[in-house]
Structure formats: structure tokens, C-alpha cells
Scaffold this active site. Sequence first.
Site, PDB file in Angstrom:
ATOM      1  N   CYS A   1       0.603  -0.908   0.265  1.00 12.68           N
ATOM      2  CA  CYS A   1      -0.076   0.380  -0.348  1.00 12.68           C
ATOM      3  C   CYS A   1       1.030   1.367  -0.380  1.00 12.68           C
ATOM      4  CB  CYS A   1      -0.636   0.053   1.151  1.00 12.68           C
ATOM      5  SG  CYS A   1      -2.135  -0.943   1.503  1.00 12.68           S
TER       6      CYS A   1
ATOM      7  N   TYR B   1      -6.391  -9.493 -25.521  1.00 12.27           N
ATOM      8  CA  TYR B   1      -5.983  -9.779 -23.823  1.00 12.27           C
ATOM      9  C   TYR B   1      -7.250  -9.559 -23.321  1.00 12.27           C
ATOM     10  CZ  TYR B   1      -1.937  -6.405 -26.460  1.00 12.27           C
ATOM     11  OH  TYR B   1      -1.271  -6.005 -26.797  1.00 12.27           O
TER      12      TYR B   1
ATOM     13  N   GLU C   1      -6.069 -13.877 -26.990  1.00  9.63           N
ATOM     14  CA  GLU C   1      -5.718 -14.279 -25.378  1.00  9.63           C
ATOM     15  C   GLU C   1      -4.793 -14.642 -25.809  1.00  9.63           C
ATOM     16  OE1 GLU C   1      -4.077 -14.208 -22.143  1.00  9.63           O
ATOM     17  OE2 GLU C   1      -5.235 -12.521 -22.227  1.00  9.63           O
TER      18      GLU C   1
ATOM     19  N   CYS D   1      -4.363  -0.280 -16.821  1.00  9.09           N
ATOM     20  CA  CYS D   1      -3.724   0.477 -15.433  1.00  9.09           C
ATOM     21  C   CYS D   1      -2.999   1.138 -15.541  1.00  9.09           C
ATOM     22  CB  CYS D   1      -3.978  -1.208 -14.497  1.00  9.09           C
ATOM     23  SG  CYS D   1      -2.818  -1.659 -15.018  1.00  9.09           S
TER      24      CYS D   1
END
Length: 434
Positions: free
Chosen positions: A83, A281, A305, A376
Site C-alpha cells: 500500500c 487481451y 488471448e 492500469c
Amino acid sequence: MTRVGNEIELTVDDVAHGGWCVGRLDDQVVFVRHALPGERVRVRVTEQTTRFLRGEAVEVLTASPDRVEAPCVFSGPGMCGGCDWQHASLDSQRRMKAKVVTDQLSRIAGIDREIVVEELPGTPDGLGWRTRVRFSVDEDGNAGLRRHRSHDIEPVDKCLIAHPGVTELGVTEVKWENIRDVEAVASTTRADRAIVVTPTTAKLGELPELKAFSAVLRRFKGGRVQSVRGRKGVREDVAGREYRVGAGGFWQVHPAAGEILSAAVIEGLEPKPGETALDLYCGAGLFTGALAEAVGAEGRVMGVENGEHAVRDAQYNLKDLPQVRVERADVAKQMREWADVRADVVTLDPPRAGAGVEVVRKVAGMKPRRIAYVSCDPATLARDLAEFGRSGYRLVGLRAFDAFPMTHHVEMVAVLEPVKLARRHREAAEAEQD
């Protein structure tokens, strides 16, 4: 002069990509963890290069109003590296993530865009959301989590961002002899639980008894996964469809992410009945299934994929949809084979390294009317958006989601259109306003 191990004092100016804040010591850039913009901190230097220093804030001399007490006792300098932002309020975490996305888009892609990071439902305190946690095992058989930028293991009794279904497996409460790491997996829509263990030797021996499980697997060199006992994966329900996901496979780790991201992709692409869609993907087929429902039986969806087990999952999950075809292949290689294919809409959800120049150019060469890029990583997204720009496509929408609270990670859905089409849409919108 070597500064590693020494302590320095500085003021942190801004947030940087990767969970760092940044300040300056004389004319040298210093990247700092466990600090917040505007704070005066004492920093222990952990790394030195010719261009910058890295370090951890071991003492806060002047605190930011956004600083809070970290809920986890294992969060802090020299401890668990999982974190990045437990010491920051959730609102400020999202503002910092938005600032990083904005900066990366501007610096790398030349795109100026105001970003708001949206909260995902179900985790108002930012804890208890991670449905897949990989624990490392130390030489004494204790499960823990890696320290930041280190192979060292921080033993933990509990991970606060782990989903309750992961915690109930009791991974940290048993000894894992001859085991290198343990991945705990929990479905958020079913009672399915799974464990994937990686042995240090080919012979695993006896597995410890856990509080609850429905799968225990072991993984060997070469990626081969062998079931020891129980189910081979977990089941997830999204938009009324059941998805089987191999215990060692990829799935969004936030409980709300599958539903929210699927809706964002469909909203961005606006697929129509009878159209041809590509899902690159595609993993276990999350977006493939949503696209297939949208284009209907008269349309077609082609997924690609590279992972063998993910392809099996996708083919199983979508076996009732004759308009779907899933290929196992490297995406760049498959795009070369599909050079003559024309797609109406395309979605990409590449790994953190991004799609890359070749895939971007091949996608643009298909001339789809819309592209949805799920990412991301703000830096690789910005790099690929810049390449799309050079290939005749323009960013027309971008949503960012706080799918990883307490960390620096952020999930984004970018929507692109051909430049000419985007210009027509913009002119039409301006005309309606007038």
C-alpha cells in the site's frame, strides 16, 4: 558522496507516478515514499543514481491536512510495500491519482485533460476489497508480503485490503514448508475460494489444512498448473453471466470492477447489432461476453488471448454464444494475420506494459469507428495514446476508477475515434449548445 543510509530534510512539492512524492535537495530530485505534497519530512535515502535519490519519510516535520493515521500496523517505512497511500485520506488519494494521470497524458501524449478518479461502490473505507492476494513465504514457512522494491518479506497476521473471503482462508495462520508463495483467491458473487501454491521443489509434500477452501492447486516450472484437490478455479457473475476464472488466472481484483468496467466499455464503444468487434487481451472473456450481447447473434466478436488457461476459460464461459470466436495467440502476431479484417469496434485490455507500437498501428489500420483502451498504467496508456494520435485517432473520452484504494494504481477506460469523425462529433455538439 554516497548518501544511501543517510537522512536528509526537505519539502515535498508534488506527487509522482508510482506511489512517490517528489522534492529537491539543492538541485537533485528526490523521490519519497510515505510523504504527501506540501509536507516537510526527514527522509532516509534508500537508493542513489546519477540523476536522483529515492527514500522513505521516516519523520514528518510539517504534516499535510490530508494526512491520516494508517489503519494497518504493517504500513510504513521499511515494512510492507503493498500500500502506497494508507497515510492519505481517500479523497486525497483520488486527487493524487488524477494528478498523475493528467501529468502523464500531458507530458507523454501532449493531451490536456481534466481527470476525476471515480470511487467504486462497496468499499467506503478503502479496505477489504482485494480478492486476489499473493503472499510470499519466508525460510521459516511464514506467509507475508514483500517490502517495497525488495525481496525481503514482511510477516503479517492480516492484510487489511484483502477481501474477507481471502482472509477467511487463514493463509497467515499456518506454516508453509517447501512453499515459495501462496495466492489466495475469493469470488465476490459465489462462495468459491481457491489457493494456488508454488513449491520450492518438485515434491510438495503435505499441504497444511486451511479454515476453508474449495481449491488447492500447485504450479510447476513452465506454467503447468496441476490440481491437488477441489475446483480448478472460482466463478464470478457479471451482468447476469457466469464466468469461470482459473485460480491462477487474471480477473479484476476489486469486487465492483468487472461490472463497472464492462459498462464503461460498452458505453464508450456503443456497439450496434450486427457489427464486428475485437477484444484484444481478452482474458477469461469479460469484455468479450459484454460485446457479444451488444452485437447480437447477427454480429461477431473475435477475442485474442495468449494464456492457455485463460483461453480455455473464455471458450467455456462463452460457449453459448455462436457469434464469439476466441483465439490463443500473441496479440501482435494475430493482428498480422488479421491484416485484412475490418472491425467496427475494438477493445484492448493489455498488461501493464501496454499494447505497444505494432498493435496500436494494426488496430488503427482496421479503421474501427471506436476503440476502448482499458489500462492500469497511466504512463503506458499515454504512450499508446500518442501512437494512436499519430495513426489518425483522437481521445474523445476517458474515465478513471479507484479500483485499487490505498495504492497508487488506477484503472482507466479511454475511448478513441478517428480524428475526422471526432471533429464532426465535436462540431455537432458545439452547434447544439449554440
